[in-house]
Design a protein around this motif. Structure first.
Motif, mmCIF file in Angstrom:
data_model
loop_
_atom_site.group_PDB
_atom_site.id
_atom_site.type_symbol
_atom_site.label_atom_id
_atom_site.label_comp_id
_atom_site.label_asym_id
_atom_site.label_seq_id
_atom_site.Cartn_x
_atom_site.Cartn_y
_atom_site.Cartn_z
ATOM 1 N N GLU A 78 0.822 -1.216 0.000
ATOM 2 C CA GLU A 78 0.000 0.000 0.000
ATOM 3 C C GLU A 78 0.849 1.255 0.000
ATOM 4 N N GLN A 79 1.991 1.158 0.685
ATOM 5 C CA GLN A 79 2.851 2.331 0.814
ATOM 6 C C GLN A 79 3.645 2.638 -0.453
ATOM 7 N N MET A 80 4.244 1.583 -0.990
ATOM 8 C CA MET A 80 5.243 1.828 -2.030
ATOM 9 C C MET A 80 4.698 1.845 -3.444
ATOM 10 N N GLU A 81 3.588 1.152 -3.678
ATOM 11 C CA GLU A 81 3.143 1.065 -5.067
ATOM 12 C C GLU A 81 2.321 2.298 -5.436
ATOM 13 N N SER A 82 2.496 2.745 -6.651
ATOM 14 C CA SER A 82 1.800 3.949 -7.116
ATOM 15 C C SER A 82 0.281 3.805 -7.026
ATOM 16 N N GLU A 83 -0.354 4.937 -6.839
ATOM 17 C CA GLU A 83 -1.814 4.972 -6.770
ATOM 18 C C GLU A 83 -2.471 4.472 -8.052
ATOM 19 N N VAL A 84 -1.689 4.297 -9.094
ATOM 20 C CA VAL A 84 -2.237 3.857 -10.370
ATOM 21 C C VAL A 84 -2.701 2.399 -10.316
ATOM 22 N N ARG A 85 -2.266 1.670 -9.275
ATOM 23 C CA ARG A 85 -2.606 0.237 -9.166
ATOM 24 C C ARG A 85 -4.126 0.039 -9.234
ATOM 25 N N THR A 86 -4.537 -1.061 -9.838
ATOM 26 C CA THR A 86 -5.948 -1.259 -10.137
ATOM 27 C C THR A 86 -6.541 -2.497 -9.480
ATOM 28 N N TYR A 87 -6.057 -3.664 -9.895
ATOM 29 C CA TYR A 87 -6.744 -4.892 -9.499
ATOM 30 C C TYR A 87 -6.621 -5.189 -8.014
ATOM 31 N N SER A 88 -5.541 -4.681 -7.383
ATOM 32 C CA SER A 88 -5.413 -4.917 -5.948
ATOM 33 C C SER A 88 -6.480 -4.145 -5.169
ATOM 34 N N ARG A 89 -7.160 -3.244 -5.840
ATOM 35 C CA ARG A 89 -8.283 -2.559 -5.189
ATOM 36 C C ARG A 89 -9.541 -3.426 -5.220
ATOM 37 N N SER A 90 -9.759 -4.104 -6.353
ATOM 38 C CA SER A 90 -10.922 -4.993 -6.448
ATOM 39 C C SER A 90 -10.720 -6.258 -5.619
ATOM 40 N N PHE A 91 -9.451 -6.701 -5.558
ATOM 41 C CA PHE A 91 -9.168 -7.976 -4.893
ATOM 42 C C PHE A 91 -8.083 -7.746 -3.849
ATOM 43 N N PRO A 92 -8.411 -7.113 -2.729
ATOM 44 C CA PRO A 92 -7.392 -6.655 -1.772
ATOM 45 C C PRO A 92 -6.897 -7.790 -0.876
ATOM 46 N N THR A 93 -6.151 -8.677 -1.492
ATOM 47 C CA THR A 93 -5.588 -9.787 -0.752
ATOM 48 C C THR A 93 -4.293 -10.198 -1.470
ATOM 49 N N VAL A 94 -3.457 -10.950 -0.776
ATOM 50 C CA VAL A 94 -2.155 -11.293 -1.352
ATOM 51 C C VAL A 94 -2.178 -12.732 -1.867
ATOM 52 N N PHE A 95 -1.932 -12.877 -3.173
ATOM 53 C CA PHE A 95 -1.961 -14.201 -3.783
ATOM 54 C C PHE A 95 -0.558 -14.795 -3.796
ATOM 55 N N THR A 96 -0.517 -16.126 -3.666
ATOM 56 C CA THR A 96 0.809 -16.779 -3.622
ATOM 57 C C THR A 96 0.952 -17.903 -4.636
ATOM 58 N N LYS A 97 -0.097 -18.644 -4.849
ATOM 59 C CA LYS A 97 0.005 -19.807 -5.723
ATOM 60 C C LYS A 97 -1.175 -19.866 -6.674
ATOM 61 N N ALA A 98 -1.032 -20.689 -7.716
ATOM 62 C CA ALA A 98 -2.126 -20.824 -8.663
ATOM 63 C C ALA A 98 -1.974 -22.129 -9.433
ATOM 64 N N GLN A 99 -3.116 -22.755 -9.693
ATOM 65 C CA GLN A 99 -3.140 -23.975 -10.507
ATOM 66 C C GLN A 99 -4.376 -23.942 -11.376
ATOM 67 N N ASN A 100 -4.164 -24.099 -12.665
ATOM 68 C CA ASN A 100 -5.267 -24.034 -13.628
ATOM 69 C C ASN A 100 -6.209 -22.849 -13.306
ATOM 70 N N ALA A 101 -7.451 -23.107 -12.873
ATOM 71 C CA ALA A 101 -8.378 -22.002 -12.649
ATOM 72 C C ALA A 101 -8.422 -21.550 -11.202
ATOM 73 N N TYR A 102 -7.476 -22.025 -10.402
ATOM 74 C CA TYR A 102 -7.478 -21.627 -8.993
ATOM 75 C C TYR A 102 -6.378 -20.622 -8.693
ATOM 76 N N LEU A 103 -6.737 -19.653 -7.872
ATOM 77 C CA LEU A 103 -5.747 -18.757 -7.271
ATOM 78 C C LEU A 103 -5.830 -18.966 -5.768
ATOM 79 N N PHE A 104 -4.658 -19.044 -5.112
ATOM 80 C CA PHE A 104 -4.645 -19.229 -3.665
ATOM 81 C C PHE A 104 -3.993 -18.029 -2.999
ATOM 82 N N THR A 105 -4.580 -17.594 -1.894
ATOM 83 C CA THR A 105 -3.994 -16.454 -1.174
ATOM 84 C C THR A 105 -3.044 -16.974 -0.103
ATOM 85 N N GLU A 106 -2.312 -16.022 0.419
ATOM 86 C CA GLU A 106 -1.334 -16.326 1.451
ATOM 87 C C GLU A 106 -1.965 -17.029 2.644
ATOM 88 N N ASP A 107 -3.188 -16.657 2.969
ATOM 89 C CA ASP A 107 -3.831 -17.301 4.110
ATOM 90 C C ASP A 107 -4.677 -18.500 3.671
#
Lengths: 420, 420, 420, 420
Positions: free
Chosen positions: C7-36
């Motif tokens: 939130e601090q370092m990235e420019s205000e221009v960021r977009t998708y992290s506003r719609s999906f405010p969570t941290v993603f870590t892994k992904a397989q085919n149609a799945y995205l997994f968050t850190e938690d």
């Protein structure tokens, strides 16, 4: 008739001397006389510059009196008595009676310069660059105006893209039943339409070079309302259609609208000398001193005859009524000519407003054949439209009825001969 | 003196009526007269429009005779006897004696229009878009010309980037000993310099609005040679410096060069009415018919007085010699004024060529203080330069010696009063 | 979940992290997994980058093998075995079976770069500058591509007019019964329309960012024919709609047309790494060596997975048939959702082609309300269109049926909840 | 070695495969291996992309681990653990120790995209359009960046004028003793200079493509001060000179200045995959959400290796010192080569900073002759400069001393053979 030096020295860019290859020496009202004494009726009138005819005695006298008295001819934009008199005449004879409150900018003395000044002011006020212009619109060829002019002939010769305008379809352009103001509205409301939010809409109420295309009164009114709704300035280019050509001093009077800015030139000086002005609603006069300049911004000979013409022709409604009367004469005859052509299998139709009229014969070649024959019979007449397909009447508004009828007879005869 | 309607109705963009807030009515040679009878000496001359003075009797007579005879005032670019006569005079009196072979294009009647036409032709011929222009150059404010004009005042008001030109330093701009033609040569030879290979180089031999900066003869000759070497067209903007202002009809005659194109306007009509032309080497006349147009391209009153002036003033070398003589008078006096100012600790110096002269006082405020005082004492005089730091002499070339000396006395007195 | 530095370092221009405010870590085919550890179904797929899903085992293996073997990752545009293999796969698996003969340009690895390269080549070939683009078209935001992109959000932020393109109405833009190809034809045939004769027409067969608007097959065919007739290049922007998204490898296959140029990117690398190419008919390859450059033109990891994907998915028609089958599932469900909304008084409708589908709910707020609720229930889904009024499906083409159905259930439920 | 499909299918625009017509398959640190087993030393390093060498074991491991763990490769600009880790590394290892406070924008993953984003932001903030760029500057070829790039090869191919920038002479361009910052200052202070008041000054501290031209430290400091004085943003293009190339992480550290914005790309991903960022002072982050977009803005493989490289190489000053040490080795050898050439009558000289070094031999043909011979002897080396007159060293910063010396021997031998 010696034309050698003319052919030799003048650039190939010359135009009208190709349609009318003879040397003119004198002119009176609707007559042009050549060096060898031939008389022509002038249905071109300097492309609308000579609404009051050639060398009108009232204007001629004013001009000679002024010069004889050592009046100032050029003084940049200093204050002169001539300028003051023009402004007074404009205010008293034209603006006040029509309930119009405009400030006046005298840019360089040509139509294109008035357009450049108007669109620059619109950009400055709005902070936006885009000017909405219309298919078949013509507003001049200097680079700023060129961006709003549709003709490929000029655009292609420019050597770089003319920038700052986007085109939308003029009234009727997309065929019957398609409302091009509604389309413009859709483009404006759609933030992904590609139409940059404009500083101004620039429009001719009757397109001149584009082929004598009158916008309908209702279309103009809706365009005006659209501009108000979207807070976009409406600039009327009244360079060819103004100064009485359509039967009113301003062509937009027919639609009862009050544009934000108006560009005038052509017949504004009344005598044929170069002259132009931009009218603007007072609150739009956000120019800073000297922010737009030019050496010939308001020259005195134009002020003198311009003022004299306003007072002579526009102090009452006689002139207006006479233009409309003559307009109907031309309209009826042109309709008859077009009807006869259609009988013979040609797709011809009449169009126009006031004394700005044309017969569209759908072919530049046919139109040229007609005007060439007319020239041989003593009538100066030209074509307009994207392919020169419209035979147009731009006669002096002051033409005598007998000359008007003679000219119409010539057109009728030659149209019949060509479209048979 | 009633100025109310002038103040009310005219746009805030007005300029000279702020420096000279009075109403002028008459003018003769170097005199301007106000409504209340005050006489001014005119050291501005319409910014160089009135090289032959106000209402010269020969020109005045020609004008009145022509109008009285119902001569054609406006006929678009049809052939008229007036146009033919102007071309003949131009050829016989000016071009042939100087060994020049040019074709003539009459664009719209203003300087900016001549520039637009010339650079468009250069682009069309070369297939390249770029025009090289110079620091402090001024070539007009319509959008195409504006790209070549350095003044931020106009450029910033344009509302979109003026496109198609790149600036390089004028002669002397980078200080003594730095050869700006050599720099341009380096930019041209370096394919990564960012200078797009130009269609043309556009230059004033003496920059007018830029502050009366004369390019050295040697610099002009090397610029000309550079253009030949790189096959780039050389266009001389002789709008202000031409028509005798520098002591020759064309300002480039001093350098013995033959430009590819020449733009003239201002004093070309001789009477003060708008008029402009582009001269071009015959092989450059690659225009197609009607590819550049305009309603007022060559109007007859300008042809009439233009031709009369060429014959009256330029048939022998008397006029030239007289200009140079007067130029030396101004030069010496201006040098004296500058020297005195330097004695008083001001960085002033004289500059110019012929009767295009200025005193650079390095401060717009000081220059304004001088010209304001002069106005109070009956002298119309203006400043130029990026900050208005140059008090300039653009008097009629026909000014009588006693008027010239009176004016110089006024300047000397007031310069001394301000720069003390 | 630590998001502070993001939130601090990235420019205000960021977009998708506003719609999906969570941290993603892994992904397989149609799945995205968050850190938690939360699992999401991905209906966005990198805006169409992940047509083959996240980390497909075949592609993942190819990637790891290549890196493990010290394969060249970056070598500018030198020849590598990886590039050769990609070209072979492209030729054998895609071009030859479709009877296509194209040369390949690898510009910078992004869609906007492919567009810049394609329109520059079209300009170079034709000597004309204008690109015809369409209302609601999106082709990138670098300055050249931006001129062809309709979105005001990007155009207004550019700080100068994006130059070189003119917009015409896309299929259906003017309402039913108005043929916008016929309108373009009229503009092209009318030399005063203001439409500069174009170098190329640039079009998406299904507008992605513009709101999932499919052009009809017949419209595309007539546009293609129009381009042939007027000798204008047809460039298909297949950046989002290509690589199988619509059920064919190239989206224009549906219309049986062969464009002059094709721009691909997004799913072209198959793995998610940046990659782009321009295909062009061989005779159009008029580039000179190094005339268009870029540091990342063709990087090897993209070649490796790109080639592997072509061979794995496109060697027979199974994948195509599966996409079309899934497309019909989405289509039917979206139609049902829209029908239900209409029953509840909302103006909703389904649109799209293949697995590029949307429900237009005529309101960005409603669409946002739906996608926000979906996100809460484990579905990553976004909107498009000028006001974000279209809920769109851009799921991996490889999504398992159970995941597809689960996602559709979530959409149906939340659409019903919002549009009630 | 099969090159047929490469020659057939790839566009004629291909460049490096012409200088190095062989197929590469593997690479380790400073070695490139061809399909037929030939080993080359890489003195080009992807034009500065591979500062850390090919397939560095630390980075290779990070890459394989991430992919093996099904890490997200592409997720638009969603938040990922990989992005967070990169930002943390950037902040801790680079920004904080240098006292820099920047926000980070990840635009599209190429240098030209970073430039487009930076100049757009500068325009947006300032409300001005002009970007000052320098002779021989190279900043990319998409249309916005192209305006700031001096090379005619790219500018001429663009098909329309690249708009929005003006060029001034780089340090040393006008010869010794001419201070080009003072010239820029004069242009800025002169309101008629033609230089539009700029939004930003965009500069490389060492021009790469322009011919390895280092600006002097003093010049950079005065340029920085000039920007502060005139309130113009200073943007450093550190795309080629950054990431340690000159011996500091940021090339501007040598001058102790803090630019308003910095553009990085090339070696930023450390592995060779595309990646770019714009750093900006926090108060300049006036972007609105999604006002600048792109599909590949921040892809995860680049974050992973980028972060690993920052931590591995930049946590202490060993790497810096080693670069400077190697830089001196190259410098000395290049000076020796140049000195010898001068003895033989050639005008050669060494230039550069850190490991960004070149020998200017004043002739593209001579430089080509040298690099061609080097290639035959197993060294990949290229030229730069407007006519390719500079033989340049852009070897991996991690090159082993024996490889460096071997390469220098090859250059020395072949330079001697050519310049004799």
């Amino acid at each position: 008739m010696n034309t050698q030096i003319l052919e030799q020295m003048e650039s190939e860019v010359r135009t009208y001397s190709r349609s009318f290859p003879t040397v003119f020496t004198k002119a009176q009202n609707a007559y042009l006389f050549t060096e060898d004494g031939k008389r022509y009726i002038d249905f071109l009138a300097g492309a609308g510059v000579l609404n009051y005819g050639h060398n009108h005695p009232v204007l001629k006298k004013a001009l000679i009196d002024y010069i004889s008295s050592d009046g100032i001819i050029h003084g940049l934009d200093m204050w002169t008595a001539a300028k003051r008199d023009f402004l007074e005449a404009l205010d008293e004879v034209i603006l006040k009676p029509r309930g119009l409150d405009y400030k006046v900018h005298f840019p360089g003395p040509t139509g294109t310069n008035a357009i450049e000044a108007a669109i620059r002011l619109a950009r400055k006020i709005s902070g936006r660059h885009n000017i909405v212009s219309f298919t078949n619109g013509f507003h001049g060829v200097t680079m700023g105006a060129l961006a709003t002019t549709g003709n490929a002939k000029f655009r292609d010769a420019a050597g770089l893209p003319a920038q700052g305008a986007q085109f939308v379809p003029f009234d009727g352009y997309m065929g019957e039943g398609i409302d091009t103001v509604a389309y413009l509205d859709k483009l404006l409301k759609d933030s992904s339409s590609g139409l940059d939010r404009p500083a101004a809409v620039l429009v001719e109420t009757v397109q001149g070079e584009g082929g004598i295309n009158p916008a309908s009164i209702e279309w103009l009114q809706r365009l005006d309302a659209l501009c108000r709704e979207h807070k976009i300035l409406l600039i009327i280019d009244d360079i060819q259609a103004g100064c009485g050509r359509t039967g009113k001093f301003f062509s937009f009077e027919h639609a009862n609208i009050v544009p934000d800015m108006v560009c005038n030139s052509k017949s504004l000086s009344a005598s044929g000398v170069p002259f132009a002005m931009v009218l603007m609603r007072p609150e739009l006069d956000q120019w800073k001193p000297s922010q737009y300049n030019g050496t010939f911004r308001g020259h005195a000979l134009a002020f003198v005859t311009g003022a004299a013409a306003l007072r002579h022709f526009w102090s009452d409604d006689k002139f207006e009524r006479d233009i409309l009367r003559k307009g109907r004469i031309v309209e009826e005859r042109f309709q008859k000519i077009a009807a006869k052509a259609r009988e013979n299998g040609f797709e011809a139709h009449e169009k126009g407003r006031g004394l700005m009229r044309g017969i569209d014969v759908r072919s530049g070649e046919l139109a040229d054949a007609i005007t060439s024959r007319c020239f041989e019979q003593g009538l100066i007449i030209e074509t307009s439209g994207h392919s020169g397909q419209v035979v147009k009447c731009l006669c002096p508004l002051t033409i005598r009825d007998e000359d008007l009828l003679e000219a119409l007879d010539i057109i009728e005869e030659n149209a019949a001969a060509v479209l048979k």
